[in-house]
Design a protein around this motif. Structure first.
Motif, PDB file in Angstrom:
ATOM      1  N   LEU A 143       0.876  -1.266  -0.094  1.00 36.95           N
ATOM      2  CA  LEU A 143      -0.316  -0.460   0.078  1.00 36.95           C
ATOM      3  C   LEU A 143       0.377   1.606  -0.548  1.00 36.95           C
ATOM      4  O   LEU A 143       0.682   1.965  -1.013  1.00 36.95           O
ATOM      5  N   PRO A 144       1.379   1.302   0.951  1.00 39.24           N
ATOM      6  CA  PRO A 144       2.660   2.223   1.049  1.00 39.24           C
ATOM      7  C   PRO A 144       3.159   2.998  -0.598  1.00 39.24           C
ATOM      8  O   PRO A 144       3.782   4.305  -1.456  1.00 39.24           O
ATOM      9  N   GLU A 145       4.095   1.055  -1.057  1.00 41.21           N
ATOM     10  CA  GLU A 145       4.715   1.600  -2.634  1.00 41.21           C
ATOM     11  C   GLU A 145       3.428   2.048  -3.766  1.00 41.21           C
ATOM     12  O   GLU A 145       3.593   3.036  -4.079  1.00 41.21           O
ATOM     13  N   LEU A 146       1.819   1.547  -4.026  1.00 43.89           N
ATOM     14  CA  LEU A 146       1.263   2.111  -4.567  1.00 43.89           C
ATOM     15  C   LEU A 146       1.225   4.033  -4.260  1.00 43.89           C
ATOM     16  O   LEU A 146       0.575   4.138  -5.317  1.00 43.89           O
ATOM     17  N   GLU A 147       0.543   4.114  -2.776  1.00 41.80           N
ATOM     18  CA  GLU A 147       0.538   5.106  -2.457  1.00 41.80           C
ATOM     19  C   GLU A 147       1.480   6.618  -2.379  1.00 41.80           C
ATOM     20  O   GLU A 147       1.136   7.170  -3.446  1.00 41.80           O
ATOM     21  N   ALA A 148       2.525   5.935  -3.139  1.00 39.60           N
ATOM     22  CA  ALA A 148       3.667   7.209  -3.432  1.00 39.60           C
ATOM     23  C   ALA A 148       3.701   7.371  -4.825  1.00 39.60           C
ATOM     24  O   ALA A 148       4.102   8.142  -5.627  1.00 39.60           O
ATOM     25  N   LEU A 149       3.541   6.188  -5.660  1.00 35.21           N
ATOM     26  CA  LEU A 149       3.355   5.493  -7.071  1.00 35.21           C
ATOM     27  C   LEU A 149       1.873   6.584  -6.972  1.00 35.21           C
ATOM     28  O   LEU A 149       2.558   7.581  -8.595  1.00 35.21           O
ATOM     29  N   GLY A 150       0.893   6.262  -6.845  1.00 42.27           N
ATOM     30  CA  GLY A 150      -0.278   7.563  -6.908  1.00 42.27           C
ATOM     31  C   GLY A 150       0.132   9.047  -7.150  1.00 42.27           C
ATOM     32  O   GLY A 150       0.160  10.051  -7.859  1.00 42.27           O
ATOM     33  N   TYR A 151       0.728   9.141  -5.875  1.00 37.59           N
ATOM     34  CA  TYR A 151       1.299  10.451  -5.609  1.00 37.59           C
ATOM     35  C   TYR A 151       1.804  11.230  -6.279  1.00 37.59           C
ATOM     36  O   TYR A 151       1.976  11.978  -7.631  1.00 37.59           O
ATOM     37  N   ASP A 152       3.372  10.256  -7.092  1.00 40.60           N
ATOM     38  CA  ASP A 152       3.868  10.676  -8.211  1.00 40.60           C
ATOM     39  C   ASP A 152       3.372  11.184  -8.805  1.00 40.60           C
ATOM     40  O   ASP A 152       3.805  11.832 -10.031  1.00 40.60           O
ATOM     41  N   MET A 153       1.838  10.444  -9.771  1.00 47.29           N
ATOM     42  CA  MET A 153       1.703  10.254 -11.011  1.00 47.29           C
ATOM     43  C   MET A 153       1.187  11.521 -11.272  1.00 47.29           C
ATOM     44  O   MET A 153       0.014  12.355 -12.021  1.00 47.29           O
ATOM     45  N   PHE A 154      -0.045  11.344 -10.136  1.00 44.64           N
ATOM     46  CA  PHE A 154      -0.829  12.777  -9.597  1.00 44.64           C
ATOM     47  C   PHE A 154      -0.531  13.624 -10.116  1.00 44.64           C
ATOM     48  O   PHE A 154      -0.460  14.719 -11.024  1.00 44.64           O
ATOM     49  N   THR A 155       1.110  14.106  -9.459  1.00 39.83           N
ATOM     50  CA  THR A 155       1.877  15.252  -9.848  1.00 39.83           C
ATOM     51  C   THR A 155       2.446  15.514 -11.050  1.00 39.83           C
ATOM     52  O   THR A 155       2.502  17.155 -11.175  1.00 39.83           O
ATOM     53  N   LYS A 156       2.506  14.329 -12.005  1.00 35.39           N
ATOM     54  CA  LYS A 156       3.067  14.743 -13.061  1.00 35.39           C
ATOM     55  C   LYS A 156       1.604  14.691 -14.289  1.00 35.39           C
ATOM     56  O   LYS A 156       1.450  14.714 -14.957  1.00 35.39           O
ATOM     57  N   GLY A 157       0.778  14.684 -13.884  1.00 28.42           N
ATOM     58  CA  GLY A 157      -0.259  14.786 -14.308  1.00 28.42           C
ATOM     59  C   GLY A 157      -0.874  13.751 -14.950  1.00 28.42           C
ATOM     60  O   GLY A 157      -2.065  13.424 -16.171  1.00 28.42           O
ATOM     61  N   TYR A 158      -0.361  12.331 -14.730  1.00 30.36           N
ATOM     62  CA  TYR A 158      -1.002  11.553 -15.029  1.00 30.36           C
ATOM     63  C   TYR A 158      -2.668  10.534 -14.893  1.00 30.36           C
ATOM     64  O   TYR A 158      -3.400  10.145 -15.612  1.00 30.36           O
ATOM     65  N   ILE A 159      -2.770  11.140 -13.544  1.00 32.21           N
ATOM     66  CA  ILE A 159      -3.681  11.003 -12.663  1.00 32.21           C
ATOM     67  C   ILE A 159      -4.625  12.456 -12.011  1.00 32.21           C
ATOM     68  O   ILE A 159      -3.866  13.270 -12.153  1.00 32.21           O
ATOM     69  N   ASP A 160      -6.010  12.723 -12.356  1.00 24.84           N
ATOM     70  CA  ASP A 160      -6.539  13.431 -12.000  1.00 24.84           C
ATOM     71  C   ASP A 160      -6.760  14.280 -10.357  1.00 24.84           C
ATOM     72  O   ASP A 160      -6.564  15.464  -9.903  1.00 24.84           O
ATOM     73  N   ASP A 161      -7.074  13.277  -9.999  1.00 21.27           N
ATOM     74  CA  ASP A 161      -6.860  13.298  -7.866  1.00 21.27           C
ATOM     75  C   ASP A 161      -6.404  11.686  -7.186  1.00 21.27           C
ATOM     76  O   ASP A 161      -6.646  11.409  -8.117  1.00 21.27           O
ATOM     77  N   MET A 162      -6.253  12.828  -6.234  1.00 24.98           N
ATOM     78  CA  MET A 162      -6.024  11.723  -5.019  1.00 24.98           C
ATOM     79  C   MET A 162      -6.965  11.404  -4.597  1.00 24.98           C
ATOM     80  O   MET A 162      -7.418  12.342  -3.700  1.00 24.98           O
ATOM     81  N   VAL A 163      -7.794  10.149  -4.235  1.00 24.74           N
ATOM     82  CA  VAL A 163      -8.767   9.595  -3.236  1.00 24.74           C
ATOM     83  C   VAL A 163      -8.581   9.404  -2.839  1.00 24.74           C
ATOM     84  O   VAL A 163      -7.368   8.722  -2.538  1.00 24.74           O
TER      85      VAL A 163
END
Length: 53
Positions: free
Chosen positions: A33-53
């Motif tokens: 989960l922490p790895e996925l959260e870090a990846l999700g945050y990185d993708m969010f900051t780079k604009g690959y995903i629109d929001d962090m739920v």
């Protein structure tokens, strides 16, 4: 006539794309989960995903 170049513009490119997606999905399934959260945050900051739920 000018030919537009697309990163995935051939059948072999599309096959390679599908293979990469499959490998990435398999890797994601084994991440903590922490790895996925870090990846999700990185993708969010780079604009690959629109929001962090």
């Amino acid at each position: 006539m000018e030919r537009k170049h697309h990163f995935f513009n051939t059948d072999s490119d599309e096959l390679r794309r599908k293979q990469l997606i499959t490998r990435i999905e398999a890797a994601l399934a084994h991440m903590s989960l922490p790895e996925l959260e870090a990846l999700g945050y990185d993708m969010f900051t780079k604009g690959y995903i629109d929001d962090m739920v």
